[in-house]
Design an enzyme around this catalytic site. Structure first.
Site, PDB file in Angstrom:
ATOM      1  N   LYS A  42       0.808  -1.190   0.000  1.00  0.00           N
ATOM      2  CA  LYS A  42       0.000   0.000   0.000  1.00  0.00           C
ATOM      3  C   LYS A  42       0.857   1.262   0.000  1.00  0.00           C
ATOM      4  O   LYS A  42       0.369   2.371  -0.183  1.00  0.00           O
ATOM      5  CB  LYS A  42      -0.883   0.037   1.273  1.00  0.00           C
ATOM      6  CG  LYS A  42      -1.760  -1.157   1.465  1.00  0.00           C
ATOM      7  CD  LYS A  42      -2.387  -1.109   2.876  1.00  0.00           C
ATOM      8  CE  LYS A  42      -2.905  -2.473   3.250  1.00  0.00           C
ATOM      9  NZ  LYS A  42      -3.174  -2.586   4.692  1.00  0.00           N
ATOM     10  N   GLY A  43       2.143   1.072   0.244  1.00  0.00           N
ATOM     11  CA  GLY A  43       3.033   2.219   0.497  1.00  0.00           C
ATOM     12  C   GLY A  43       3.082   3.258  -0.603  1.00  0.00           C
ATOM     13  O   GLY A  43       3.372   4.426  -0.348  1.00  0.00           O
ATOM     14  N   ASP A  99       7.223   2.993  -3.063  1.00  0.00           N
ATOM     15  CA  ASP A  99       7.503   4.040  -2.081  1.00  0.00           C
ATOM     16  C   ASP A  99       8.988   4.200  -1.787  1.00  0.00           C
ATOM     17  O   ASP A  99       9.512   5.304  -1.771  1.00  0.00           O
ATOM     18  CB  ASP A  99       6.708   3.778  -0.774  1.00  0.00           C
ATOM     19  CG  ASP A  99       6.933   2.388  -0.186  1.00  0.00           C
ATOM     20  OD1 ASP A  99       7.693   1.573  -0.754  1.00  0.00           O
ATOM     21  OD2 ASP A  99       6.317   2.090   0.869  1.00  0.00           O
ATOM     22  N   ASP A 102      15.006  -0.082  -0.257  1.00  0.00           N
ATOM     23  CA  ASP A 102      15.804  -0.211   0.969  1.00  0.00           C
ATOM     24  C   ASP A 102      16.909  -1.239   0.680  1.00  0.00           C
ATOM     25  O   ASP A 102      17.907  -0.905   0.061  1.00  0.00           O
ATOM     26  CB  ASP A 102      14.830  -0.635   2.078  1.00  0.00           C
ATOM     27  CG  ASP A 102      15.452  -0.671   3.453  1.00  0.00           C
ATOM     28  OD1 ASP A 102      16.417   0.052   3.690  1.00  0.00           O
ATOM     29  OD2 ASP A 102      14.954  -1.433   4.311  1.00  0.00           O
ATOM     30  N   LYS A 130      16.970   4.573   0.164  1.00  0.00           N
ATOM     31  CA  LYS A 130      17.905   4.473   1.298  1.00  0.00           C
ATOM     32  C   LYS A 130      19.139   3.756   0.779  1.00  0.00           C
ATOM     33  O   LYS A 130      19.333   2.566   1.035  1.00  0.00           O
ATOM     34  CB  LYS A 130      17.271   3.614   2.408  1.00  0.00           C
ATOM     35  CG  LYS A 130      16.396   4.357   3.371  1.00  0.00           C
ATOM     36  CD  LYS A 130      16.079   3.435   4.542  1.00  0.00           C
ATOM     37  CE  LYS A 130      14.869   3.895   5.295  1.00  0.00           C
ATOM     38  NZ  LYS A 130      14.439   2.927   6.324  1.00  0.00           N
ATOM     39  N   PHE A 151      14.117   5.563   9.866  1.00  0.00           N
ATOM     40  CA  PHE A 151      12.806   4.987   9.588  1.00  0.00           C
ATOM     41  C   PHE A 151      11.803   6.116   9.414  1.00  0.00           C
ATOM     42  O   PHE A 151      11.577   6.918  10.316  1.00  0.00           O
ATOM     43  CB  PHE A 151      12.354   4.020  10.685  1.00  0.00           C
ATOM     44  CG  PHE A 151      11.240   3.155  10.196  1.00  0.00           C
ATOM     45  CD1 PHE A 151      11.507   1.979   9.507  1.00  0.00           C
ATOM     46  CD2 PHE A 151       9.911   3.552  10.349  1.00  0.00           C
ATOM     47  CE1 PHE A 151      10.478   1.208   8.988  1.00  0.00           C
ATOM     48  CE2 PHE A 151       8.879   2.780   9.833  1.00  0.00           C
ATOM     49  CZ  PHE A 151       9.163   1.609   9.155  1.00  0.00           C
TER      50      PHE A 151
HETATM   51  P1  IMP Z   1      13.380  -3.744   0.483  1.00  0.00           P
HETATM   52  O1  IMP Z   1      12.781  -4.968  -0.088  1.00  0.00           O
HETATM   53  O2  IMP Z   1      14.371  -4.059   1.588  1.00  0.00           O
HETATM   54  O3  IMP Z   1      13.990  -2.798  -0.527  1.00  0.00           O
HETATM   55  O4  IMP Z   1      12.240  -3.019   1.295  1.00  0.00           O
HETATM   56  C1  IMP Z   1      11.326  -2.204   0.741  1.00  0.00           C
HETATM   57  C2  IMP Z   1      10.100  -2.133   1.628  1.00  0.00           C
HETATM   58  O5  IMP Z   1      10.438  -1.980   3.015  1.00  0.00           O
HETATM   59  C3  IMP Z   1       9.320  -0.904   1.281  1.00  0.00           C
HETATM   60  O6  IMP Z   1       8.384  -1.170   0.262  1.00  0.00           O
HETATM   61  C4  IMP Z   1       8.673  -0.541   2.594  1.00  0.00           C
HETATM   62  O7  IMP Z   1       7.443  -1.223   2.716  1.00  0.00           O
HETATM   63  C5  IMP Z   1       9.596  -1.050   3.653  1.00  0.00           C
HETATM   64  N1  IMP Z   1      10.407   0.037   4.252  1.00  0.00           N
HETATM   65  C6  IMP Z   1      11.755   0.167   4.199  1.00  0.00           C
HETATM   66  N2  IMP Z   1      12.163   1.259   4.848  1.00  0.00           N
HETATM   67  C7  IMP Z   1      11.044   1.855   5.343  1.00  0.00           C
HETATM   68  C8  IMP Z   1      10.815   3.050   6.136  1.00  0.00           C
HETATM   69  O8  IMP Z   1      11.719   3.820   6.510  1.00  0.00           O
HETATM   70  N3  IMP Z   1       9.515   3.311   6.435  1.00  0.00           N
HETATM   71  C9  IMP Z   1       8.476   2.521   6.048  1.00  0.00           C
HETATM   72  N4  IMP Z   1       8.644   1.404   5.312  1.00  0.00           N
HETATM   73  C10 IMP Z   1       9.921   1.066   4.973  1.00  0.00           C
HETATM   74 MG    MG Z   2       6.229  -1.299   0.560  1.00  0.00          MG
END
Ligand code: IMP
Ligand code: MG
Length: 178
Positions: A42-43, A99, A102, A130, A151
């Site tokens: 949903k982000g 959104d 990470d 990030k 965060f």
């Molecule tokens: P990745 O798969 O590690 O790149 O993570 C991405 C997902 O982690 C994003 O779609 C978010 O849902 C969540 N996420 C990572 N950092 C944050 C943050 O600072 N706030 C809220 N959600 C986050």
């Molecule tokens: Mg997400």
């Protein structure tokens, strides 16, 4: 500002002008195409709805909801698809709108999946990056803001399903999650 936020990282004005700038770049590149714009629920909802309103070519909208297990420390991570696309991506130019990138796990899996399904091209548009946290070999093609490793919540992003409706991006107080 919400009491659970330590400070505002990105104001409504900053978000509005940068999202417009990035959307107009994408608009130029896709002007003769009819991309399938895939929002990751949903982000991405608020970013997605602001972003698509600057596109001037014909577009189709679609959504996926995913959750990742074991991204980060555990290398055997797996992407769980909670809601799949309605449309067939075969031969389509796909724009994924997310959104935040990470570790990169979610977007690396999604791009791979859509290419395997026969998408003609897959482009990644992110609101936040990030970059210090990257573990997977994946980049956004278009990103609005590089951010430090904090965060953040608001403008669609949550902590425990809270704070998505905040109109700005705020840094969540550590006391809320520690
Ligand atoms: P990745 O798969 O590690 O790149 O993570 C991405 C997902 O982690 C994003 O779609 C978010 O849902 C969540 N996420 C990572 N950092 C944050 C943050 O600072 N706030 C809220 N959600 C986050
Ligand atoms: Mg997400």
């Amino acid at each position: 500002m919400h009491k659970d936020c330590e400070r505002i990282m990105l104001t409504e004005d900053q978000l509005r002008s940068r999202v417009k700038e990035v959307a107009l770049q994408v608009d130029k590149v896709y002007k003769d195409k009819c991309p399938l714009v895939v929002g990751i629920l949903k982000g991405s909802i608020i970013f997605y709805s602001d972003f698509i309103r600057f596109l001037t070519m014909p577009v189709e909208l679609d959504f996926m909801a995913v959750s990742s297990y074991g991204s980060g420390a555990v290398s055997s991570g797996k992407l769980n698809i909670k809601k799949d696309l309605d449309r067939d991506v075969k031969g389509r130019d796909v724009i994924i709108v997310e959104d935040i990138i990470d570790s990169g796990f979610t977007l690396a899996c999604l791009k791979d999946l859509l290419l395997k399904r026969g998408a003609a091209s897959v482009c990644i548009v992110t609101l936040l990056d990030k970059f210090e946290r990257r573990e997977y070999d994946i980049k956004s093609d278009y990103n609005c803001f590089l951010i430090e490793n904090e965060f953040v919540v608001g403008y669609g992003l949550d902590y425990n399903e809270q704070y998505r409706h905040l109109p700005y991006i705020g840094i969540l107080k550590r006391s809320v999650y520690e």
